[in-house]
Motif scaffolding. Structure first.
Motif, PDB file in Angstrom:
ATOM      1  N   THR A 271       9.378  -0.877   2.945  1.00  0.00           N
ATOM      2  CA  THR A 271       9.460  -0.476   1.543  1.00  0.00           C
ATOM      3  C   THR A 271       8.061  -0.311   0.956  1.00  0.00           C
ATOM      4  N   ARG A 272       7.856   0.767   0.225  1.00  0.00           N
ATOM      5  CA  ARG A 272       6.569   1.004  -0.435  1.00  0.00           C
ATOM      6  C   ARG A 272       6.670   0.573  -1.894  1.00  0.00           C
ATOM      7  N   LEU A 273       5.704  -0.210  -2.326  1.00  0.00           N
ATOM      8  CA  LEU A 273       5.720  -0.783  -3.662  1.00  0.00           C
ATOM      9  C   LEU A 273       4.490  -0.320  -4.435  1.00  0.00           C
ATOM     10  N   THR A 274       4.686   0.047  -5.683  1.00  0.00           N
ATOM     11  CA  THR A 274       3.575   0.485  -6.534  1.00  0.00           C
ATOM     12  C   THR A 274       3.026  -0.706  -7.303  1.00  0.00           C
ATOM     13  N   VAL A 275       1.722  -0.910  -7.193  1.00  0.00           N
ATOM     14  CA  VAL A 275       1.074  -2.103  -7.736  1.00  0.00           C
ATOM     15  C   VAL A 275       0.402  -1.790  -9.070  1.00  0.00           C
ATOM     16  N   LYS A 299      -1.495 -10.822   3.450  1.00  0.00           N
ATOM     17  CA  LYS A 299      -1.613  -9.668   4.348  1.00  0.00           C
ATOM     18  C   LYS A 299      -0.683  -9.747   5.544  1.00  0.00           C
ATOM     19  N   HIS A 300      -0.048 -10.892   5.758  1.00  0.00           N
ATOM     20  CA  HIS A 300       0.998 -10.966   6.777  1.00  0.00           C
ATOM     21  C   HIS A 300       2.289 -10.322   6.286  1.00  0.00           C
ATOM     22  N   PHE A 301       2.436 -10.174   4.975  1.00  0.00           N
ATOM     23  CA  PHE A 301       3.680  -9.677   4.393  1.00  0.00           C
ATOM     24  C   PHE A 301       3.582  -8.225   3.936  1.00  0.00           C
ATOM     25  N   VAL A 302       2.419  -7.841   3.419  1.00  0.00           N
ATOM     26  CA  VAL A 302       2.231  -6.477   2.916  1.00  0.00           C
ATOM     27  C   VAL A 302       0.894  -5.942   3.391  1.00  0.00           C
ATOM     28  N   THR A 303       0.789  -4.614   3.458  1.00  0.00           N
ATOM     29  CA  THR A 303      -0.481  -3.981   3.808  1.00  0.00           C
ATOM     30  C   THR A 303      -0.793  -2.901   2.786  1.00  0.00           C
ATOM     31  N   ALA A 304      -2.073  -2.699   2.514  1.00  0.00           N
ATOM     32  CA  ALA A 304      -2.478  -1.705   1.530  1.00  0.00           C
ATOM     33  C   ALA A 304      -2.153  -0.300   2.034  1.00  0.00           C
ATOM     34  N   GLY A 305      -1.690   0.540   1.125  1.00  0.00           N
ATOM     35  CA  GLY A 305      -1.400   1.920   1.456  1.00  0.00           C
ATOM     36  C   GLY A 305      -0.019   2.109   2.063  1.00  0.00           C
ATOM     37  N   GLN A 306       0.174   3.274   2.655  1.00  0.00           N
ATOM     38  CA  GLN A 306       1.455   3.622   3.253  1.00  0.00           C
ATOM     39  C   GLN A 306       1.395   3.388   4.762  1.00  0.00           C
ATOM     40  N   TYR A 307       2.304   2.582   5.262  1.00  0.00           N
ATOM     41  CA  TYR A 307       2.378   2.286   6.689  1.00  0.00           C
ATOM     42  C   TYR A 307       3.554   3.077   7.247  1.00  0.00           C
ATOM     43  N   LYS A 308       3.253   3.989   8.160  1.00  0.00           N
ATOM     44  CA  LYS A 308       4.285   4.902   8.627  1.00  0.00           C
ATOM     45  C   LYS A 308       4.789   4.527  10.015  1.00  0.00           C
ATOM     46  N   VAL A 309       6.093   4.491  10.144  1.00  0.00           N
ATOM     47  CA  VAL A 309       6.751   4.407  11.443  1.00  0.00           C
ATOM     48  C   VAL A 309       7.861   5.459  11.429  1.00  0.00           C
TER      49      VAL A 309
END
Length: 381
Positions: A271-275, A299-309
Motif C-alpha cells: 500500500t502506498r501512503l501519502t505523508v 524502516k522495517h515497516f515502510v520505505t520511502a517512495g514507491q516500491y514496485k513488485v
C-alpha cells in the motif's frame, strides 16, 4: 498468560484432561512449557496477527524481563498497551511461528530441556527495550550534598545497511569481533540500540550498542559498531518523504494518535501512503498521513517512495509452490507446459532471522510461496 511448567502430557489434546484447557475464544501470548509437554496445533491459540501488534515469533524470555499490564488471555491483547509494559527478553531460543514452537515440543530428544518461558514478540519495536518498574528508594532525612544533575545519553535505534561487525572493544580487530551481520534487504536488516558513543584509540567514532536483532547469536549483548553512514542509518525516518510504501509482510496499522494505540485502519503490504509530516514520539518517529492517521516510521515497516513488485507473474519453467518462505513443505507442482500465472499477493525473503545469509526474494501467492527468480518466472505487468 499460562504456566504449564508443572504439567506433563502424552498429548495436550488427548483424553488426558487437557483438551479443554482453553475456551474457544481464548488466545495466549505468554506461556511457560516443561520438556514433558507434547503439543499440537489445537492446544494454544494465538491472536489475529493481521492486526499488526505481533510479528508471529515466539521468543524465549531467558534471563531477561517481560512485564504484562494484563494477564487475562481473553482480552485478546489486540491493543499492545494492554499487553507488554516492559519487553526485553534475553533467551537464546526463538521460533518464527506457532507451528515451529509446537514442532519443538513433539516429545523427541531435541525438545528443549528445563522449563522455558516464551512470549509472542510485539511488532511495535519502539517498546524494545523498555524500562522495568523501579521501586523508589526512600530519601534519607539528611541527604549528603550531590553534584548537579547532568544531561544523560538518550538511546536511539540504528540499522545496518551493509555487512557490519559487532566488536567487544572500541578498537576493532578479528580477535575482538563478536559477530558479523551480512547485508540484508531493508525489512530484514539488523538493528541495534545505541547506548553511548566513544572513539577508538586511533580516533575513529564508535557506537556502543545493544544487539536487538532477532535470531542473532549475540542478541541482547553489548558491543561496538562503526558510526559511518555508509554502513548504519537511523531505524526510524527523520524526515518526511511525500509517499511511503508498506513493506512489512504483515502490513501495518493506522492510528488516531502518535502513541499508536487502538488501531483504526489496516494497510496491507504494498500500500502506498501519502505523508503530511514526520512526528517525534519519545525516541521514535511516526508519519502523519494526509488522511489524518498516524503510522510507524520504522524502516522495517515502510520505505520511502514507491516500491514496485509485479501484480502477476507467469512461470517460464516448471515451478513448485511451498507452504513457507524458505520454500519448504511443497504443496503443489506446476509443469512447464502449463505456464502457470500467479497473482502476487505480497513478498518476503527467506532466512529472515539469519545474520549470516542475505536471504532470497519470494513471492507470496494464493496457497503459499513461489520463487521470484527471473530465470523461472516473468512479470506480466
Amino acid at each position: 498468560m499460562i504456566n504449564l511448567a508443572n504439567f506433563s502430557s502424552q498429548n495436550m489434546n488427548s483424553t488426558d484432561g487437557f483438551s479443554n484447557i482453553f475456551d474457544a475464544d481464548d488466545v495466549v501470548t505468554d506461556i511457560t512449557l516443561s520438556p514433558s509437554i507434547i503439543l499440537n496445533q489445537t492446544t494454544v491459540k494465538e491472536p489475529n496477527l493481521s492486526i499488526g501488534s505481533f510479528t508471529g515469533n515466539w521468543v524465549d524470555v531467558g534471563n531477561g524481563n517481560v512485564t504484562l499490564l494484563s494477564k487475562t488471555p481473553s482480552l485478546l491483547y489486540h491493543n499492545l498497551s494492554d499487553n507488554y509494559l516492559y519487553y526485553d527478553p534475553k533467551g537464546s531460543t526463538s521460533f518464527d511461528s506457532t507451528a515451529a514452537l509446537f514442532a519443538a515440543y513433539d516429545g523427541s530428544d531435541s525438545t528443549p530441556s528445563g522449563n522455558v518461558h516464551y512470549v509472542l514478540e510485539p511488532s511495535d519495536t519502539s517498546r524494545i527495550p523498555g524500562s522495568p518498574p523501579v521501586t523508589p528508594i526512600p530519601t534519607p532525612n539528611n541527604p549528603a550534598p550531590t553534584e548537579p544533575d547532568t544531561a544523560t545519553f538518550q538511546p536511539f535505534a540504528v540499522t545496518a545497511t551493509k555487512k557490519i561487525g559487532l566488536y567487544s572493544s572500541k578498537d576493532f580487530s578479528a580477535a575482538s569481533r563478536l559477530a558479523w551481520f551480512v547485508q540484508k534487504p531493508q525489512l530484514k536488516q539488523p538493528t541495534f540500540t545505541v547506548i553511548g558513543t566513544t572513539k577508538s584509540t586511533a580516533g575513529n567514532a564508535r557506537y556502543q550498542v545493544r544487539d536487538t536483532t532477532r535470531g542473532s547469536a549475540t542478541y541482547g549483548q553489548t558491543g561496538y559498531i562503526t558510526t559511518q553512514s555508509a554502513y548504519v542509518t537511523r531505524t526510524y525516518y527523520e524526515s518526511a518523504p511525500e509517499v511511503v510504501t508498506v513493506i512489512n509482510p504483515g502490513g501495518i496499522n493506522g492510528y488516531n494518535s502518535a502513541a499508536l494505540k487502538q488501531p483504526q485502519k489496516a494497510y496491507k503490504q504494498g500500500t502506498r501512503l501519502t505523508v503530511k509530516k514526520v512526528v517525534t514520539h519519545n525516541a521514535t518517529t511516526r508519519f502523519l498521513l494526509t488522511n489524518g492517521k498516524y503510522v510507524s516510521a520504522n524502516k522495517h515497516f515502510v520505505t520511502a517512495g514507491q516500491y514496485k513488485v509485479p501484480t502477476k507473474v507467469q512461470a517460464k519453467t516448471a515451478v513448485n509452490r511451498y507452504a513457507t518462505v524458505n520454500l519448504t513443505k511443497k504443496n503443489k507442482h506446476y509443469p512447464k507446459k502449463a505456464h502457470a500465472v500467479f497473482k502476487v499477493l505480497g513478498w518476503d525473503y527467506s532466512r529472515g532471522t539469519s545474520t549470516t545469509t542475505a536471504g532470497t526474494l519470494r513471492y507470496r501467492v494464493a496457497g503459499g510461496y513461489i520463487t521470484a527468480n527471473p530465470k523461472y518466472v516473468k512479470a506480466l505487468n
